[in-house]
Design a protein around this motif. Structure first.
Motif, PDB file in Angstrom:
ATOM      1  N   LYS A  31      29.449  58.308 135.777  1.00 21.80           N
ATOM      2  CA  LYS A  31      28.892  57.353 134.816  1.00 21.80           C
ATOM      3  C   LYS A  31      29.700  56.058 134.815  1.00 21.80           C
ATOM      4  O   LYS A  31      29.147  54.950 134.843  1.00 21.80           O
ATOM      5  N   ARG A  33      31.631  54.875 137.207  1.00 23.23           N
ATOM      6  CA  ARG A  33      31.439  54.184 138.484  1.00 23.23           C
ATOM      7  C   ARG A  33      30.117  53.416 138.487  1.00 23.23           C
ATOM      8  O   ARG A  33      30.047  52.268 138.946  1.00 23.23           O
ATOM      9  N   GLN A  34      29.058  54.011 137.960  1.00 21.20           N
ATOM     10  CA  GLN A  34      27.771  53.332 137.924  1.00 21.20           C
ATOM     11  C   GLN A  34      27.822  52.105 137.022  1.00 21.20           C
ATOM     12  O   GLN A  34      27.312  51.039 137.377  1.00 21.20           O
ATOM     13  N   TRP A  35      28.459  52.216 135.865  1.00 21.98           N
ATOM     14  CA  TRP A  35      28.570  51.078 134.950  1.00 21.98           C
ATOM     15  C   TRP A  35      29.363  49.942 135.573  1.00 21.98           C
ATOM     16  O   TRP A  35      29.026  48.774 135.417  1.00 21.98           O
ATOM     17  N   ASN A  37      29.695  49.286 138.783  1.00 24.24           N
ATOM     18  CA  ASN A  37      28.873  48.675 139.824  1.00 24.24           C
ATOM     19  C   ASN A  37      27.836  47.731 139.221  1.00 24.24           C
ATOM     20  O   ASN A  37      27.541  46.670 139.778  1.00 24.24           O
ATOM     21  N   ASN A  38      27.310  48.085 138.065  1.00 31.14           N
ATOM     22  CA  ASN A  38      26.266  47.275 137.430  1.00 31.14           C
ATOM     23  C   ASN A  38      26.795  45.920 136.954  1.00 31.14           C
ATOM     24  O   ASN A  38      26.020  44.966 136.841  1.00 31.14           O
ATOM     25  N   VAL A  39      28.092  45.830 136.661  1.00 30.80           N
ATOM     26  CA  VAL A  39      28.644  44.566 136.154  1.00 30.80           C
ATOM     27  C   VAL A  39      29.472  43.844 137.210  1.00 30.80           C
ATOM     28  O   VAL A  39      30.222  42.921 136.894  1.00 30.80           O
ATOM     29  N   GLY A  40      29.347  44.245 138.478  1.00 30.27           N
ATOM     30  CA  GLY A  40      30.028  43.534 139.556  1.00 30.27           C
ATOM     31  C   GLY A  40      31.476  43.920 139.756  1.00 30.27           C
ATOM     32  O   GLY A  40      32.253  43.132 140.302  1.00 30.27           O
ATOM     33  N   SER A  42      32.517  46.639 141.594  1.00 23.28           N
ATOM     34  CA  SER A  42      32.396  47.753 142.537  1.00 23.28           C
ATOM     35  C   SER A  42      33.703  48.059 143.249  1.00 23.28           C
ATOM     36  O   SER A  42      33.898  49.168 143.747  1.00 23.28           O
ATOM     37  N   GLU A  90      32.133  52.203 127.340  1.00 23.17           N
ATOM     38  CA  GLU A  90      31.440  50.929 127.194  1.00 23.17           C
ATOM     39  C   GLU A  90      32.394  49.824 126.782  1.00 23.17           C
ATOM     40  O   GLU A  90      32.341  48.700 127.300  1.00 23.17           O
ATOM     41  N   LYS A  97      34.643  43.247 132.397  1.00 26.14           N
ATOM     42  CA  LYS A  97      33.548  42.688 133.201  1.00 26.14           C
ATOM     43  C   LYS A  97      33.611  41.165 133.226  1.00 26.14           C
ATOM     44  O   LYS A  97      34.099  40.531 132.279  1.00 26.14           O
ATOM     45  N   THR A 100      29.390  36.389 131.725  1.00 27.10           N
ATOM     46  CA  THR A 100      28.039  36.051 132.194  1.00 27.10           C
ATOM     47  C   THR A 100      27.369  34.995 131.318  1.00 27.10           C
ATOM     48  O   THR A 100      26.272  34.548 131.642  1.00 27.10           O
TER      49      THR A 100
END
Length: 310
Positions: A31, A33-35, A37-40, A42, A90, A97, A100
């Motif tokens: 979970k 790792r996926q989060w 990757n989603n916010v750049g 990686s 979170e 992150k 943005t």
């Protein structure tokens, strides 16, 4: 009764959540790792630790301030329920992150503007960790009015100037090299240009190839440690040369390698400090300033090669 009071089990500081309300460690890592990757993020590592710390620990790079790893405590996962884990993950991702939105207006930033903001922050963190906390970073469309200049050090205003297009389009290593290059100017001080003092500071600050045009562009020479290291640019492999730490590119013809060696030797011979030392030797031997002798610098070097100044 007294024994029962003394030896009764101590209450756990953090109660264990029921097993059906807890995550498996592998699920948490997937979970997180996926989060990331989603916010750049990686490139950020994720791992479990045996620490007793609560929640998630973020390890950051000393120089740039970037998040390098997220460490999740196994002991914490044994106790916390899923809702608590989700909130902690979170919050940790939100702290690390990239930005943005514009902090002043709240308007979304374009990808280019996000890169500019990210590397501007990295430059500010780098200066602070390098002992240049009184210096600041300013991004400009053109540095010193020249389109080809990627960065500069303003000693009067104590400001590192960075070209906006460079931050928005160049790769990460090139931008970091530019920041290191200008930070070395700030450390070396005004008037030192790209001399040995600047090179010394550049190496200490992590610049692998401290040369006058090293704005992220690697040359064929590795000046640190005083050895020549030629890149394998033609795929011919790299062979060790006659001197320790020296490498020779097999793909280059012998004549080309010899010409490059002569250029390196000439560059070293024209070192301003060496020239001044030879002029001083000339003065001591002939009792006459070299500048008044009518000789040229090549003639002075030839005299030194013949040991006429010893």
């Amino acid at each position: 009764m007294q024994a029962d009071q003394l030896f009764k089990p101590l209450p756990s500081r953090t109660p264990y959540a029921p097993a059906e309300e807890r995550y498996k460690p592998s699920d948490v890592l997937a979970k997180l790792r996926q989060w990331l990757n989603n916010v750049g993020l990686s490139r950020t590592a994720v791992k479990l630790t045996t620490s007793h710390r609560e929640s998630v620990t973020i390890r950051t790079n000393k120089w740039t301030g970037e998040a390098e790893s997220f460490e999740v405590s196994q002991m914490w996962l044994l106790r916390a329920n899923r809702d608590k884990v989700d909130r902690a993950l979170e919050a940790a991702v939100d702290r690390a992150k990239p930005r943005t939105t514009d902090p002043r207006t709240g308007a979304p930033l374009s990808e280019a503007e996000q890169r500019e903001t990210k590397y501007g922050t990295i430059a500010a963190n780098y200066l602070r960790n390098a002992g240049l906390s009184e210096w600041r970073v300013q991004v400009q469309d053109t540095v010193n009015g020249k389109d080809g200049t990627l960065g500069a050090a303003d000693y009067g205003a104590k400001t590192i100037l960075l070209q906006r297009n460079h931050l928005r389009t160049a790769d990460r290593d090139a931008i970091i090299s530019t920041i290191q290059h200008e930070a070395a100017h700030a450390k070396a001080g005004q008037g030192n240009g790209h001399n040995h003092i600047w090179k010394h500071e550049a190496v200490l600050l992590g610049l692998s190839n401290p040369t006058a045009n090293s704005f992220g562009q690697e040359n064929d020479r590795q000046l640190r440690a005083g050895t020549a290291k030629v890149k394998d640019v033609a795929g011919g492999g790299v062979a060790r040369g006659p001197h320790r730490g020296q490498f020779v590119d097999r793909a280059k013809p012998r004549e080309v390698r010899q010409e490059e060696a002569r250029e390196r030797k000439a560059a070293r011979a024209l070192d301003p400090e060496m020239i001044e030392a030879l002029k001083l030797k000339y003065l001591k031997k002939f009792k006459q300033p070299f500048d008044e002798s009518g000789l040229s610098i090549p003639e002075l070097l030839q005299m030194a090669a013949r040991r006429e100044l010893d």
